[in-house]
Structure formats: structure tokens, C-alpha cells
Design a protein around this motif. Structure first.
Motif, mmCIF file in Angstrom:
data_model
loop_
_atom_site.group_PDB
_atom_site.id
_atom_site.type_symbol
_atom_site.label_atom_id
_atom_site.label_comp_id
_atom_site.label_asym_id
_atom_site.label_seq_id
_atom_site.Cartn_x
_atom_site.Cartn_y
_atom_site.Cartn_z
ATOM 1 N N LYS A 25 0.842 -1.196 0.000
ATOM 2 C CA LYS A 25 0.000 0.000 0.000
ATOM 3 C C LYS A 25 0.878 1.248 0.000
ATOM 4 N N ASN A 94 0.556 -4.192 4.145
ATOM 5 C CA ASN A 94 0.709 -3.192 5.205
ATOM 6 C C ASN A 94 2.180 -2.997 5.577
ATOM 7 N N LEU A 101 2.739 4.704 8.224
ATOM 8 C CA LEU A 101 1.321 4.400 8.267
ATOM 9 C C LEU A 101 0.887 4.330 6.810
ATOM 10 N N LYS A 102 0.295 3.228 6.430
ATOM 11 C CA LYS A 102 -0.137 3.043 5.039
ATOM 12 C C LYS A 102 -1.556 3.569 4.856
ATOM 13 N N HIS A 105 -4.483 1.373 6.378
ATOM 14 C CA HIS A 105 -3.674 0.478 7.214
ATOM 15 C C HIS A 105 -4.587 -0.376 8.086
ATOM 16 N N GLU A 106 -4.240 -1.644 8.196
ATOM 17 C CA GLU A 106 -5.004 -2.575 9.020
ATOM 18 C C GLU A 106 -4.153 -3.029 10.199
ATOM 19 N N GLN A 165 -2.933 5.583 15.613
ATOM 20 C CA GLN A 165 -3.873 5.194 14.566
ATOM 21 C C GLN A 165 -5.039 4.355 15.089
#
Length: 185
Positions: A25, A94, A101-102, A105-106, A165
């Protein structure tokens, strides 16, 4: 023979790791100082990979020059790299080599992430410890210590980004899952 096998394992790891870096990502945010681990990690690799390092006390053995330390080192290197591969595959797109931080993001908390929050680092430290055992000289111990300090610093940056996040969700994950060593640290 064992030394060559360890080198091959690391070379395969590097090639696959680079190939897996494609298609991740896009970056939404990069943490300041997130690449500071590159220099100590490079120094650790040089200490371990040098065929001979005639600098006292770096060249002094901490284990006997016997088959069992080299064989155990090979096994640990394989196990550590396999664990890191599993974690990297589970993290999928990810992943990043620096703290980022993508987009979309997961938070991944299953697979190896069920056991430790940073299984790639765990795997790399086990693999480096295995290589250090196979080398059998104090330079290997210093290399692992350098890598541990660098990865701990990077881990702290990642934790801050993940907490910002994911908030309470990450806090709950951190409460039930250790950072690097299951049930310990």
C-alpha cells in the motif's frame, strides 16, 4: 558447509524480501527518524558476515569450535527467518521497511502476531543469534546486541504510530500480546 548454508538462507531471505516489497500500500505518513535502524543493522551484518575479523576481543570465541554450535546456529537461523517470512506474509501490503502508516492500514493481530506484536523483529533476532552462534566469536554477540537496540528503537516508533492510529484497540492488543518474546517481553 554450515557457514555456506547460513549465507544461502540469508541471501534467499534478501531476494524474497525485496520481491515481497512490491505492491504494498502507498504511504500515508512516515515517522520521523524511522530509518535510523539502517546503520546499526548494517554494522551488525558486517560483523557477522566478515570471514575473519582479527580485532581482539572481537575474534575471541565464546563457544568451542565444534559442530554442535554451528548446527544449532543453522537451525536457529532457519527458524528465525521462517518466522519472519510468516509474519511478513501475514502483514502483506501493510508492510514497510521504515516506520510508516499506510493508506487503509489494518491492524494485524493473528498468525504470528497473535504471539508477539513484532514477529518480524523476533524472527530476525533469532536468525541473527543463530548466525552469531555459528560464527562463535564475540563479534556475533555484539552484532546481535546492535541489532536488538536498533530494532527496539524502531519498535518504539511503530508502537507510537499504531497507538495513534488504532487507539484503544491497539492498547488492548498490547495488553494481551508481548512485543518480542511470547509471555516475557
Amino acid at each position: 558447509m554450515i557457514a555456506a548454508a547460513i549465507v544461502i538462507l540469508w541471501l534467499v531471505w534478501i531476494v524474497v524480501w525485496i520481491a515481497m516489497a512490491r505492491g504494498v500500500k502507498s504511504v500515508a505518513e512516515r515517522a520521523k527518524g524511522s530509518r535510523a535502524h539502517y546503520l546499526p543493522m548494517t554494522l551488525a551484518v558486517v560483523l557477522l558476515a566478515a570471514p575473519r575479523l582479527p580485532l581482539f576481543p572481537l575474534d575471541v570465541r565464546f563457544v568451542p569450535a565444534a559442530l554442535w554450535p554451528a548446527a544449532l546456529g543453522l537451525a536457529l537461523t532457519f527458524a528465525g527467518l521462517a518466522f519472519a517470512f510468516w509474519a511478513r506474509a501475514r502483514l502483506a501490503d501493510n508492510w514497510s521497511s521504515s516506520v510508516t502508516l499506510k493508506r487503509d492500514h489494518e491492524l494485524i493481530d493473528d498468525g504470528p502476531y497473535r504471539w508477539v506484536r513484532h514477529p518480524i523483529y523476533t524472527g530476525l533476532l533469532v536468525a541473527l543469534a543463530g548466525a552469531a552462534l555459528a560464527v562463535g566469536e564475540w563479534r556475533g554477540v555484539i552484532a546481535v546486541a546492535l541489532a536488538a537496540v536498533a530494532l527496539w528503537r524502531k519498535l518504539r516508533l511503530e508502537e507510537a504510530v499504531m497507538r495513534r492510529q488504532f487507539g484503544d484497540t491497539y492498547d488492548r492488543y498490547a495488553e494481551r500480546t508481548r512485543a518480542l518474546i511470547p509471555f516475557v517481553l
